[in-house]
Design an enzyme around this catalytic site. Sequence first.
Site, short mmCIF file in Angstrom:
data_model
loop_
_atom_site.label_atom_id
_atom_site.label_comp_id
_atom_site.label_asym_id
_atom_site.label_seq_id
_atom_site.Cartn_x
_atom_site.Cartn_y
_atom_site.Cartn_z
N LYS A 171 -3.76 -11.57 -6.49
CA LYS A 171 -5.12 -11.63 -5.83
C LYS A 171 -6.13 -10.55 -6.68
CE LYS A 171 -5.71 -8.67 -1.96
NZ LYS A 171 -6.35 -8.17 -0.91
N LYS A 186 0.98 -1.28 -0.09
CA LYS A 186 0.00 0.03 -0.11
C LYS A 186 0.69 1.31 -0.08
CE LYS A 186 -4.48 -1.99 0.71
NZ LYS A 186 -5.71 -1.82 1.38
N LYS A 190 -10.19 -5.30 -4.83
CA LYS A 190 -11.46 -4.26 -4.94
C LYS A 190 -10.96 -3.11 -5.20
CE LYS A 190 -13.04 -4.37 -0.15
NZ LYS A 190 -12.34 -3.60 0.74
P1 ATP Z 1 -8.35 -3.26 -1.00
O1 ATP Z 1 -8.19 -3.63 -2.43
O2 ATP Z 1 -9.20 -2.22 -0.67
O3 ATP Z 1 -7.11 -3.49 -0.21
P2 ATP Z 1 -9.45 -6.18 -0.49
O4 ATP Z 1 -10.10 -6.30 -1.57
O5 ATP Z 1 -8.17 -6.66 0.03
O6 ATP Z 1 -9.39 -4.50 -0.31
P3 ATP Z 1 -10.40 -6.16 2.24
O7 ATP Z 1 -11.64 -5.43 2.83
O8 ATP Z 1 -8.77 -5.85 2.69
O9 ATP Z 1 -10.58 -6.20 0.75
O10 ATP Z 1 -10.63 -7.57 2.38
C1 ATP Z 1 -12.03 -8.18 3.08
C2 ATP Z 1 -12.04 -9.87 2.93
O11 ATP Z 1 -11.82 -10.29 1.87
C3 ATP Z 1 -10.74 -10.31 4.02
O12 ATP Z 1 -10.98 -11.33 4.56
C4 ATP Z 1 -9.57 -10.57 2.66
O13 ATP Z 1 -8.77 -11.62 3.45
C5 ATP Z 1 -10.75 -11.33 1.83
N1 ATP Z 1 -10.07 -11.08 0.42
C6 ATP Z 1 -9.88 -10.03 -0.13
N2 ATP Z 1 -9.44 -10.43 -1.34
C7 ATP Z 1 -9.50 -11.60 -1.65
C8 ATP Z 1 -9.21 -12.47 -2.79
N3 ATP Z 1 -8.76 -12.29 -3.90
N4 ATP Z 1 -9.66 -13.87 -2.37
C9 ATP Z 1 -10.10 -14.35 -1.31
N5 ATP Z 1 -10.38 -13.50 -0.32
C10 ATP Z 1 -10.12 -12.32 -0.55
#
Ligand code: ATP
Length: 333
Positions: free
Chosen positions: A197, A115, A200
Amino acid sequence: MENTKKILYSAVQPTNNLTIGNYLGAIKNWVNLQNEYDCFYAIANMHAITVRQNPAELRQKTLALLALYIACGVDPEKCTLYVQSHVPCHAELAWVLNTFTYVGEMERMTQFKDKSAKHADNINMGLMDYPVLMAADILLYQADVVPVGMDQRQHLEITRDIAQRFNNIYSPTFKVPEAVYQKVGAKINDLQDPVKKMSKSGENPNGAIFMTDDKDTIMRKFKRAVTDSDMQIKYDPENKPGVSNLLSIYSVFGNKTIAEAEKDFEGKGYGDFKLAVGETVANKLAPIQAEQAKLLADKAYLDEVLKNGAERAFKAARKTLSKVYKKIGFYQL
Ligand code: ATP
Ligand code: LTN
């Protein structure tokens, strides 16, 4: 009966719309576990502000996320659903835990490094302190288990370290939590770059399927998904990351094992395969989207859920915080 249940804690940040990675990695598991555990599910808006947010959007995304939790099947009658900033104990415990956490440990966190690279103009203290706030979230509720995606592994490890450190210096105060991951779905990858991964807030919007995407968008993104040139539909993440990722998505959305999923496509080509994955996902998301829209039209109901949730969460959190304050020698009135 009620009191003998183990405690489960998890949260998602109200940044952006959620992807199917968030759903499959985390929220789907929450629904499966809600009968077995006493569950606390938070909306982590204090974590969200570690990268700059638009205030109106953050407010709106908070309610949208609550509505999505419920639309996915999380039952507010069984679980405590609340907004992190509504329970001041999170910030209070995070401050105490900061004094049990080393700067070097935080500098080494992968998410902090990622980040920081992505938001080089705003490497703020909160971004660095993110894991400590997360530890405070979990430890306040004496959680036994924390269902998250694989990307959160390091944060769960540091939470356990901080808990053990505190317990060793004083006396057992915090439950040392276990992370739980989905067997399939704990790491859903980007459709355009299937070794990364799905995120979002990723750069290429074609790489992620959002929970709010309509059927046309979903079909288009799957059609464009990166695969490989060998034409075999089999699960082999090492050599066939794109195809394996699609098989994972298909199998969890379709409630099938990977072997069953492979069987469905024996002798078929990538074109048919991608269409079937798209159909399966779109059909699963449509009723969730409809339910989310319905819930969002009833703000009074959502506010009521959050009010009850904040009260229940506060009670549990305050108990742990008082214990901590006593142990560290804060003068009590
Ligand atoms: P950002 O991109 O804004 O950092 P993020 O997509 O990583 O966000 P978070 O709010 O940080 O989302 O995570 C929410 C939940 O979703 C957490 O439990 C995280 O481990 C899970 N998660 C996020 N991305 C994935 C993925 N690609 N596959 C499986 N689980 C995921
Ligand atoms: N950092 C988490 C969101 C989060 C969380 C938590 C998850 C904040 N507090 C406590 C589990 C337990 C993420 O998924 N990015």
